[in-house]
Enzyme design. Structure first.
Site, PDB file in Angstrom:
ATOM      1  N   HIS A 110       0.654  -1.027  -0.148  1.00  0.00           N
ATOM      2  CA  HIS A 110      -0.006  -0.076  -0.425  1.00  0.00           C
ATOM      3  C   HIS A 110       1.024   1.298   0.311  1.00  0.00           C
ATOM      4  CE1 HIS A 110      -3.234   2.319   0.820  1.00  0.00           C
ATOM      5  NE2 HIS A 110      -2.909   2.822   1.621  1.00  0.00           N
ATOM      6  N   SER A 137       3.551   0.841   2.331  1.00  0.00           N
ATOM      7  CA  SER A 137       3.567  -0.154   3.924  1.00  0.00           C
ATOM      8  C   SER A 137       3.100  -1.915   2.157  1.00  0.00           C
ATOM      9  CB  SER A 137       3.153  -0.084   4.771  1.00  0.00           C
ATOM     10  OG  SER A 137       2.983   1.302   5.437  1.00  0.00           O
TER      11      SER A 137
HETATM   12  C1  GRF Z   1       1.620   0.708  -6.623  1.00  0.00           C
HETATM   13  O1  GRF Z   1       1.291   2.216  -6.230  1.00  0.00           O
HETATM   14  C2  GRF Z   1       1.061   0.119  -5.231  1.00  0.00           C
HETATM   15  O2  GRF Z   1       1.730   0.500  -3.818  1.00  0.00           O
HETATM   16  C3  GRF Z   1      -0.744   0.328  -5.497  1.00  0.00           C
HETATM   17  O3  GRF Z   1      -1.123  -0.239  -6.328  1.00  0.00           O
HETATM   18  C4  GRF Z   1       0.203   1.073  -7.507  1.00  0.00           C
HETATM   19  C5  GRF Z   1       0.631  -0.634  -8.137  1.00  0.00           C
HETATM   20  O4  GRF Z   1       1.425  -0.839  -8.977  1.00  0.00           O
HETATM   21  N1  GRF Z   1      -1.577  -1.335  -4.197  1.00  0.00           N
HETATM   22  P1  GRF Z   1       2.057  -2.127 -10.164  1.00  0.00           P
HETATM   23  O5  GRF Z   1       1.127  -2.377 -10.814  1.00  0.00           O
HETATM   24  O6  GRF Z   1       2.072  -2.342  -9.419  1.00  0.00           O
HETATM   25  O7  GRF Z   1       3.110  -1.168 -10.821  1.00  0.00           O
END
Ligand code: GRF
Length: 189
Positions: A110, A137
């Site tokens: 997250h 996190s």
């Molecule tokens: C990331 O910022 C993650 O923290 C959140 O969604 C985004 C996903 O990005 N849960 P990716 O698809 O891994 O590039």
């Protein structure tokens, strides 16, 4: 020691999935990728996973309803031998029933320093609040949104003039470092 089999769930570009998959190539990594699954058959990350010879599964819940959709995902993950689920930009809420079936074995990344800024628009909210630091996190998934035990965090400074986009890019670099490390520790538990 046998490697723990991890299923990664994605909805989009999958950059965290790529970081997890790359780390899994190390001989001494405690986990291996059993399957990459998505609720979006057109997710960019799925194409990358296929190109890298990972087992993939894609199904849209549209038209079939959440229970049938989740039953199909659950079946695909179990057939692949998954023991742990890593959510990586998976933009759908898992039902309480699904979480209960995999209790204590689902983790998520997250983009905030939990317990701050659960939910969406984390970077904009951190800037708006005048915070000096932001971050990411990795936590255990429970029925409470972004609420389970925090397994690891990384911080970045918020710079003057940051926008949600510039801050997101700085945090993402740390996500790609943090997630493989924390997942490896979790899988070795
Ligand atoms: C990331 O910022 C993650 O923290 C959140 O969604 C985004 C996903 O990005 N849960 P990716 O698809 O891994 O590039």
């Amino acid at each position: 020691m046998a490697k723990r089999k991890v299923a990664i769930l994605i909805s989009g570009r999958g950059s965290n999935m790529m970081a997890l998959a790359k780390a899994a190539q190390a001989a001494d990594c405690s986990y291996e990728i059993a399957i990459v699954a998505s609720d979006r058959p057109d997710a960019a990350g799925l194409a990358w996973a296929r190109e890298h010879n990972l087992v993939t599964f894609a199904l849209s819940p549209k038209g079939i309803g959440k229970p049938a959709y989740e039953a199909a995902i659950d079946g695909a993950l179990r057939e692949a031998g998954a023991e742990v689920i890593a959510l990586a930009g998976y933009m759908r809420l898992l039902s309480d029933e699904f979480v209960a079936k995999w209790r204590g074995r689902i983790v998520n990344i997250h983009p905030s320093l939990l317990p701050k800024y659960k939910g969406l628009d984390t970077h904009g909210r951190a800037i708006e609040a005048g915070d000096a630091v932001a971050g990411c996190s990795v936590h255990v998934v429970t029925e409470e949104l972004d609420g389970g035990e925090v397994l690891g965090q990384a911080e970045v400074p918020i710079e003057p003039g940051d926008t949600a986009e510039t801050l997101a890019a700085r945090v993402l670099v740390e996500e790609h470092r943090l997630y493989p490390r924390v997942l490896a520790d979790f899988a070795a538990r």
